[in-house]
Design an enzyme around this catalytic site. Structure first.
Site, PDB file in Angstrom:
ATOM      1  CD  GLN A 114      18.688  97.327  85.404  1.00  8.45           C
ATOM      2  OE1 GLN A 114      18.001  97.058  84.657  1.00  8.45           O
ATOM      3  NE2 GLN A 114      18.690  97.075  86.426  1.00  8.45           N
ATOM      4  CG  ASP A 173      10.708 101.573  88.455  1.00 11.27           C
ATOM      5  OD1 ASP A 173      11.690 101.251  88.928  1.00 11.27           O
ATOM      6  OD2 ASP A 173       9.811 100.569  88.049  1.00 11.27           O
ATOM      7  CD  GLU A 174      14.059 100.867  85.162  1.00 11.66           C
ATOM      8  OE1 GLU A 174      15.333 100.932  85.259  1.00 11.66           O
ATOM      9  OE2 GLU A 174      13.429  99.801  84.844  1.00 11.66           O
ATOM     10  CE  LYS A 185      16.176  98.575  90.146  1.00 16.50           C
ATOM     11  NZ  LYS A 185      16.810  97.219  90.187  1.00 16.50           N
ATOM     12  CB  THR A 186       9.596  97.328  89.531  1.00 16.49           C
ATOM     13  OG1 THR A 186      10.484  97.935  88.959  1.00 16.49           O
ATOM     14  CG2 THR A 186       8.124  97.600  89.117  1.00 16.49           C
ATOM     15  NE  ARG A 229      16.264  93.290  81.935  1.00 15.68           N
ATOM     16  CZ  ARG A 229      16.022  93.843  83.094  1.00 15.68           C
ATOM     17  NH1 ARG A 229      14.840  94.027  83.429  1.00 15.68           N
ATOM     18  NH2 ARG A 229      16.977  94.181  83.767  1.00 15.68           N
TER      19      ARG A 229
END
Ligand code: ATP
Ligand code: MG
Length: 673
Positions: free
Chosen positions: A247, A212-213, A33-34, A604
């Site tokens: 998330q 983002d996020e 995504k990032t 992660r």
């Protein structure tokens, strides 16, 4: 230009090249995504979009910096610099510094951090509470914060104690020309909603918005994005958001998953893109994460897969206590670094609470393993650092009470605590700042001539610095340096230290702040005010500092701060009931959020993951027995390898193991040669 669209898979490429209209990328962890956002920006620039019209919003400074660096690797550096990549809070500061006067504040407003806020709230509670009435300052702070994130800038009910504390808090902040973190958002939204001219100016500036996020946005942030993305000419809002409902871990701060799950309602007819290939982790890691998150109700189901092969099993280590847990990890990292020829930077230790880092730090220090820590006691909480920043803040805005209180008698200048107290009372009565209170004839009449002279000297010193700092083309760095030198602060600092070592450390802390401003000025024209802003906005303060001090090392990081990052080898510690899930989650009904937090932690890891739990842990001032986290039962046992530390440590090391270890070490040494 060295960015390559063919490095993306099909849906990623589709997302990166869709430049118009609302775009929603809803995808699982590690699916790029990032990366898509970054490439999308590079693609825009290649299409001739002006860099000034691009805005990418993130949640942490670290994420913003990382994105900036990634982009700088793909396009011309000078062009990359002109793109705005910023946290929500920094953008708010920028907007408010331009137009906050429309809301009745002065442009040189001060940003209060948590410490400042605590001080002010405590003071107000003492003044407001009737005898016998009690209000915990921390509780008050979090209630006020919740209310503000709900969009309220005044209490619903002024008659309750918390209501009147809230009301008073707002009045005082305004009198001090200060805003807290929540105000940054609240006031920006107010400004954008009430002042069409301001709104349009920013809308015209940023034609391309990205977030983002997005799952972590709260109501105000959503509103802000809505205002900025709105197109008065009638074409659809040009906003692209990426996020993962699994998330979402900032519910406690007012984040609403519905912002992403109901994206269509806020921004109609979006292009929706799903990404399903995870590029980060092995399948063992990914499927462990999937098995866990399945247990959450109300989520958009996802199919995640990885081409990285099965990988090692997830190790689940039970340790007798938290000290052994920390030592096991430190020993193992030290060993694996050599045997597997790794760098310390390849390891991260993730934990739920800041307090968990202490034993780990000790274990690392004993073994001289370098580490960086995110969160925890920060450089910026150090007394001398706060003092020096307070000096700078006062020189720019003497009406900043909290800063003024810090420095008014550091060094001592003959203004007694009683006089300060009286000035403070007067300032509350007259609704003015402490600095103005000091100058009221009403006060002057009641103090000794000596005290009056001391006040006059102090006031004129402050005025002097303020004038100097505001001269155009002045060298603010040199001025800041001489301000601190002339204030007598160094002498006072030295006197207050118990050992020469301490004095030395603190003095270099002071110099670090000044040099920090020097470095800041090389890349920015925002001056001392801009520097203070950037300081106030740093959420991961410690980290940069440690980076500078000792290069880099093992990353010690809270689960919250780890979002968006990745590490080859992760240790996730303290998988115990009461820690993860946290005690509070049961009372507050936020078990699902705890599960998501663990999900973030697991995802992660790129290559190996080790999770640990203890039978006893030092908490609440004593050793308490603990139970394994209920989340462990939800994991897939076929992917787990259970290890009992006590058994492992008491078993004799077998000769072949020893031999192979030496062989590995020798091989490592050979390779280095
Ligand atoms: P998170 O949900 O944790 O924020 P994310 O979806 O933002 O993750 P990224 O951090 O962008 O994912 O990417 C995860 C990793 O996968 C990164 O190392 C990235 O470089 C890599 N990656 C992403 N897409 C590709 C691709 N098409 N080819 C190769 N590597 C990729
Ligand atoms: Mg990401």
């Amino acid at each position: 230009m060295s960015f390559r669209l063919f490095d993306l898979n099909d849906p990623q490429r589709h997302a990166a090249t869709t430049l118009e209209g609302p775009l929603l990328i809803l995808a699982g962890a590690g699916t790029g995504k990032t990366r898509v956002i970054t490439v999308r920006i590079a693609y825009m620039l290649a299409q001739g979009v002006a860099p000034e019209s691009i805005l990418a919003l993130t949640f942490t400074n670290k994420a913003a910096t990382e994105m900036r660096e990634r982009l700088a690797g793909m396009v011309d550096k000078e062009v990359a610099k002109r793109v705005t990549m910023s946290t929500f809070h920094s953008l708010c500061v920028r907007i408010l510094r331009t137009d906050i006067e429309k809301l009745g504040y002065k442009k040189n407003f001060t940003i209060y951090d948590e410490g400042d806020q605590n001080g002010l709230i405590k003071k107000i509670i003492t003044k407001t509470a009737a005898i016998g009435e009690k209000l915990e300052p921390n509780l008050a702070k979090s209630l006020i914060s919740k209310a503000k994130n709900n969009g309220w800038n005044a209490p619903q009910d002024e008659k309750t104690l918390i209501g009147s504390v809230f009301a008073r808090y707002q009045v005082e902040l305004k009198a001090l020309n200060a805003v807290d973190f929540d105000d940054l958002l609240l006031l920006t939204v107010k400004l954008l909603s009430e002042h069409p001219d301001v709104r349009q100016r920013w809308q015209r500036r940023y034609r391309y918005l990205m977030v983002d996020e997005f799952q972590d946005t709260n109501r105000l942030q959503l509103e802000m994005v809505g205002y900025l993305a709105k197109n008065e000419e009638g074409s659809p809002p040009n906003v692209a958001v990426v996020g993962d409902d699994d998330q979402s871990i900032y519910g406690w701060r007012g984040a609403e998953v519905s912002n992403i799950l109901e994206f269509e309602q806020h921004f109609p007819n979006p292009t929706v893109i799903k990404l399903e290939q995870n590029y980060r982790s092995t399948n063992a890691i990914l499927n462990t994460a999937n098995a866990l998150i399945k247990n959450n109700p109300r989520r958009r189901p996802k199919k995640l897969w990885s081409g990285k092969g099965e990988g090692d099993k997830i190790r689940l280590v039970q340790a007798p206590n938290d000290r052994e847990e920390a030592e096991f990890i430190a020993n193992e990292i030290q060993r694996r670094k050599v045997e597997e020829v790794l760098e310390f930077e390849h390891f991260a230790v993730l934990f739920r609470m800041n307090a968990q880092s202490r034993l780990l730090e000790e274990a690392f220090r004993e073994r001289q393993i370098p580490y960086k820590i995110v969160g925890g006691k920060s450089f910026f909480d150090r007394r001398e650092v706060k003092d020096v920043l307070a000096y700078a803040a006062c020189a720019l805005n003497a009406d900043d009470d909290v800063s003024l209180l810090r420095i008014i008698n550091t060094p001592p200048r003959g203004i007694s605590a009683a006089v300060v107290e009286r000035a403070l009372d007067l300032s509350i009565r007259h609704k003015c700042s402490l600095f103005q209170g000091l100058q009221l004839p009403e006060l002057q009449r009641t103090v000794t001539p000596k005290a009056a002279a001391a006040i006059a000297a102090f006031v004129s010193q402050m005025d002097h610095w303020e004038t100097k700092l505001n001269e155009p083309l002045v060298d603010q760095v040199a001025l800041f340096r001489s301000l601190i030198a002339e204030s007598g602060y160094y002498e006072d600092l030295r006197r207050s230290c118990k050992t020469p070592d301490e004095a030395h450390k603190r003095e270099s802390g002071v110099r670090d702040v000044i040099e920090g401003f020097g470095r800041f000025s090389e890349n920015s024209t925002d001056g001392l005010r801009g520097y203070l802003d950037s300081m106030a906005l740093r959420q991961e303060k410690e980290e940069d500092e440690k980076d500078k001090e000792q290069g880099s090392g093992v990353m010690l990081i809270t689960l919250h701060a780890s979002k968006g990052l990745e590490f080859p080898h992760c240790y996730l510690v303290g998988l115990e009931e009461g820690i993860l899930p946290h005690d509070r989650s049961k009372v507050e009904g936020t078990l699902d959020e705890e599960r998501r937090l663990l999900y973030v932690g697991i995802t992660r890891a790129q290559k190996t993951l080790t999770m640990t739990y203890c039978f006893n842990r030092f908490r609440f001032g004593g050793v308490v027995p603990c139970n394994p986290s209920s989340f462990i039962k939800e994991l897939d046992p076929a992917l787990l390898e259970r290890i009992d530390l006590q058994k492992m440590l008491s078993a004799p090391v077998e000769a072949p193991v020893v031999k192979s270890r030496f062989a590995a070490m020798r091989a490592a040494v050979e390779r280095v040669k």
